[in-house]
Design a protein around this motif. Structure first.
Motif, short mmCIF file in Angstrom:
data_model
loop_
_atom_site.label_atom_id
_atom_site.label_comp_id
_atom_site.label_asym_id
_atom_site.label_seq_id
_atom_site.Cartn_x
_atom_site.Cartn_y
_atom_site.Cartn_z
N THR A 1 -5.95 12.74 -5.63
CA THR A 1 -5.96 12.18 -4.28
C THR A 1 -4.70 11.37 -4.08
O THR A 1 -4.37 10.51 -4.89
N ARG A 2 -4.00 11.65 -3.01
CA ARG A 2 -2.76 10.93 -2.67
C ARG A 2 -3.13 9.67 -1.91
O ARG A 2 -4.00 9.69 -1.05
N HIS A 3 -2.47 8.58 -2.24
CA HIS A 3 -2.69 7.30 -1.57
C HIS A 3 -1.38 6.78 -0.98
O HIS A 3 -0.30 7.07 -1.50
N LEU A 4 -1.50 6.04 0.10
CA LEU A 4 -0.36 5.36 0.69
C LEU A 4 -0.59 3.86 0.59
O LEU A 4 -1.72 3.39 0.79
N ASN A 5 0.46 3.12 0.32
CA ASN A 5 0.32 1.67 0.38
C ASN A 5 0.63 1.22 1.81
O ASN A 5 0.99 2.03 2.67
N GLN A 6 0.49 -0.05 2.05
CA GLN A 6 0.69 -0.58 3.40
C GLN A 6 2.09 -0.28 3.93
O GLN A 6 2.26 0.10 5.10
N THR A 7 3.09 -0.43 3.11
CA THR A 7 4.47 -0.19 3.54
C THR A 7 4.68 1.27 3.89
O THR A 7 5.31 1.59 4.90
N GLU A 8 4.16 2.17 3.06
CA GLU A 8 4.32 3.60 3.33
C GLU A 8 3.64 4.01 4.64
O GLU A 8 4.20 4.79 5.42
#
Length: 73
Positions: free
Chosen positions: A3-10
């Motif tokens: 599963t791909r995740h994004l952080n807040q900045t991304e």
């Protein structure tokens, strides 16, 4: 399957909004679902994409179009 995740900045870069906007949305319950792991916020890419689909609109609610809009006189 990974599963791909994004952080807040991304996510902020993806949507061209400020990270502070995402913080506010989390506080008010707006925006996509998120996870908090060890104090860090992560957004699953599938949740982000589902949220984007939910935001797709044909028209702005409350704006009425007249039958002659877009018709040349």
């Amino acid at each position: 399957m990974t599963t791909r995740h994004l952080n807040q900045t991304e996510l902020a870069v993806r949507w061209t909004v400020s990270p502070r906007t995402l913080e506010r949305w989390r506080f008010t319950g707006e925006g996509p679902q998120f996870m908090k792991i060890g104090g860090r916020v992560a957004y699953r890419l599938e949740d982000v994409e589902a949220y984007e689909v939910e935001q797709t609109r044909q028209a702005t609610p409350g704006v009425r179009r007249s039958p002659n809009d877009g018709v040349a006189a």
